[in-house]
Scaffold this motif. Sequence first.
Motif, mmCIF file in Angstrom:
data_model
loop_
_atom_site.group_PDB
_atom_site.id
_atom_site.type_symbol
_atom_site.label_atom_id
_atom_site.label_comp_id
_atom_site.label_asym_id
_atom_site.label_seq_id
_atom_site.Cartn_x
_atom_site.Cartn_y
_atom_site.Cartn_z
ATOM 1 N N GLU A 97 9.241 35.548 32.353
ATOM 2 C CA GLU A 97 8.729 36.526 31.389
ATOM 3 C C GLU A 97 7.583 35.954 30.552
ATOM 4 O O GLU A 97 6.746 36.702 30.051
ATOM 5 C CB GLU A 97 9.865 37.030 30.489
ATOM 6 C CG GLU A 97 10.825 37.999 31.165
ATOM 7 C CD GLU A 97 11.850 37.329 32.090
ATOM 8 O OE1 GLU A 97 11.871 36.084 32.184
ATOM 9 O OE2 GLU A 97 12.619 38.068 32.733
ATOM 10 N N HIS A 98 7.551 34.629 30.404
ATOM 11 C CA HIS A 98 6.422 34.021 29.679
ATOM 12 C C HIS A 98 5.099 34.400 30.354
ATOM 13 O O HIS A 98 4.107 34.659 29.694
ATOM 14 C CB HIS A 98 6.536 32.480 29.672
ATOM 15 C CG HIS A 98 7.585 31.956 28.739
ATOM 16 N ND1 HIS A 98 7.277 31.409 27.504
ATOM 17 C CD2 HIS A 98 8.924 31.889 28.841
ATOM 18 C CE1 HIS A 98 8.395 31.017 26.910
ATOM 19 N NE2 HIS A 98 9.414 31.306 27.695
ATOM 20 N N ALA A 99 5.122 34.405 31.697
ATOM 21 C CA ALA A 99 3.903 34.706 32.444
ATOM 22 C C ALA A 99 3.535 36.182 32.312
ATOM 23 O O ALA A 99 2.361 36.533 32.155
ATOM 24 C CB ALA A 99 4.092 34.339 33.909
ATOM 25 N N GLU A 100 4.548 37.043 32.347
ATOM 26 C CA GLU A 100 4.269 38.480 32.252
ATOM 27 C C GLU A 100 3.668 38.822 30.883
ATOM 28 O O GLU A 100 2.653 39.513 30.796
ATOM 29 C CB GLU A 100 5.560 39.289 32.470
ATOM 30 C CG GLU A 100 5.298 40.790 32.485
ATOM 31 C CD GLU A 100 6.573 41.620 32.648
ATOM 32 O OE1 GLU A 100 7.658 41.042 32.824
ATOM 33 O OE2 GLU A 100 6.460 42.863 32.577
ATOM 34 N N LEU A 101 4.281 38.280 29.835
ATOM 35 C CA LEU A 101 3.761 38.603 28.505
ATOM 36 C C LEU A 101 2.373 37.979 28.304
ATOM 37 O O LEU A 101 1.488 38.589 27.702
ATOM 38 C CB LEU A 101 4.730 38.137 27.404
ATOM 39 C CG LEU A 101 4.345 38.572 25.993
ATOM 40 C CD1 LEU A 101 4.188 40.097 25.877
ATOM 41 C CD2 LEU A 101 5.360 38.080 24.959
ATOM 42 N N HIS A 102 2.192 36.796 28.854
ATOM 43 C CA HIS A 102 0.870 36.172 28.768
ATOM 44 C C HIS A 102 -0.188 37.071 29.397
ATOM 45 O O HIS A 102 -1.255 37.300 28.823
ATOM 46 C CB HIS A 102 0.888 34.799 29.464
ATOM 47 C CG HIS A 102 -0.468 34.212 29.651
ATOM 48 N ND1 HIS A 102 -1.011 33.978 30.886
ATOM 49 C CD2 HIS A 102 -1.416 33.838 28.758
ATOM 50 C CE1 HIS A 102 -2.234 33.483 30.736
ATOM 51 N NE2 HIS A 102 -2.498 33.388 29.461
ATOM 52 N N LEU A 103 0.136 37.619 30.570
ATOM 53 C CA LEU A 103 -0.820 38.495 31.247
ATOM 54 C C LEU A 103 -1.132 39.729 30.389
ATOM 55 O O LEU A 103 -2.294 40.092 30.193
ATOM 56 C CB LEU A 103 -0.262 38.946 32.602
ATOM 57 C CG LEU A 103 -1.197 39.926 33.315
ATOM 58 C CD1 LEU A 103 -2.050 39.218 34.337
ATOM 59 C CD2 LEU A 103 -0.433 41.071 33.940
ATOM 60 N N LEU A 104 -0.090 40.342 29.876
ATOM 61 C CA LEU A 104 -0.311 41.573 29.090
ATOM 62 C C LEU A 104 -1.105 41.266 27.821
ATOM 63 O O LEU A 104 -2.023 42.005 27.466
ATOM 64 C CB LEU A 104 1.037 42.235 28.762
ATOM 65 C CG LEU A 104 1.820 42.736 29.999
ATOM 66 C CD1 LEU A 104 3.175 43.301 29.589
ATOM 67 C CD2 LEU A 104 1.018 43.778 30.781
ATOM 68 N N LEU A 105 -0.765 40.161 27.165
ATOM 69 C CA LEU A 105 -1.505 39.811 25.946
ATOM 70 C C LEU A 105 -2.956 39.457 26.263
ATOM 71 O O LEU A 105 -3.857 39.719 25.458
ATOM 72 C CB LEU A 105 -0.831 38.629 25.226
ATOM 73 C CG LEU A 105 0.537 38.903 24.588
ATOM 74 C CD1 LEU A 105 1.083 37.622 23.957
ATOM 75 C CD2 LEU A 105 0.461 40.011 23.541
ATOM 76 N N SER A 106 -3.167 38.875 27.444
ATOM 77 C CA SER A 106 -4.543 38.482 27.786
ATOM 78 C C SER A 106 -5.456 39.705 27.861
ATOM 79 O O SER A 106 -6.653 39.614 27.611
ATOM 80 C CB SER A 106 -4.570 37.696 29.098
ATOM 81 O OG SER A 106 -4.451 38.564 30.209
#
Length: 338
Positions: free
Chosen positions: A95-104
């Motif tokens: 989930e760290h990667a998913e949220l990182h993508l969305l925040l990016s």
Amino acid sequence: MQQQISDKKRLLSGMQPTGTGALHLGNLEGALRTWVRLQDDYHMYCCIVDWHALTTRYHDTEAIGPACRQVAADYIAAGLDPDKCAIFIQSHVKEHAELHLLLSMITPVGWVERVPTYKEKRDLLQERGEGDESISYGLLGYPVLQAADILLYRATAVPVGRDQAAHLEISRELARRFNRLYGETFPEPQALITEDTGVVPGIDGRKMSKSYGNAIYISDDADTVARKVKEAFTTPTKMRKSDPGVPEQCAVCQLRKLYDSQGYITSWDEDRQGIRGCMQNKAELTEILNGVLEPMRRRRNDLLNDPAELDRVLKRGADKAREAAEATMKFVRAAMHL
Ligand code: ADP
């Protein structure tokens, strides 16, 4: 919405598995001790941020896994209790990667380009002649990944040293921006300024740091501690035992003060008066340090010698973290209509 999903206060802390991963007295006194104190009052998520390590070590990935285990062993040796806090490796919680993508997607490029640590790293790599190709998109995005690490747990607090409070600013700005765009989802994380133990000096008198080669590690055995303390810088003008020392300028005296809150007063006095030599100071510091480090060494060695147990601890930590992360992502996806 936030009301429903938050209970006890949450706190996110993390360290990068750089080098061998072994942590030193600076990490112990400047960070870990505080975390240990906070673990009773907060839901603590103690992350080992291996994806962050890739921002500069993408060409040297083999060492990152073992380094993560060293960090975990040091966390626990320092007193973090896997029953109280979630000790886990970042890449085990996708989930760290998913949220990182969305925040990016909502991060203006200007925000990340302005971050001083990015500029410093970029300049350093360029100085070493490593050229533009070694500066990755991931390195630029480091603060966004950090924001994801924090916001994923809806952490309200992040323990940081006084000089690091600014690092949190992008996470706070991203929380605000997300909330403005999609509705109130994230609390704004606050810097929890940890009690200032000050900078722990290394054996050469500069700040103790992995990158300066001046560190005493929690993992150092008794002989290594003795050797390092023997090599340590003392008062530059003290050539003989009878020369007056200046404890404020002596790495050995500074470390003594840190680890012997009463006894150091006499030793400093004697040093100032020239009735105490550096050899005695060093022998006593060695004994004090080994006394403090011995139980930690034993604990970390036990863990590292029992890989299945360490795996269990890290899995339990990741499961606990994932549960919180997945709950947050449900709100995030709904807020963004995904
Ligand atoms: P290093 O300089 O060895 O790479 P990091 O920058 O990874 O260490 O630091 C990790 C944590 O340890 C941070 O919270 C930092 O404030 C703390 N820390 C590192 N070195 C020291 C030191 N010499 N004195 C006090 N705290 C330190």
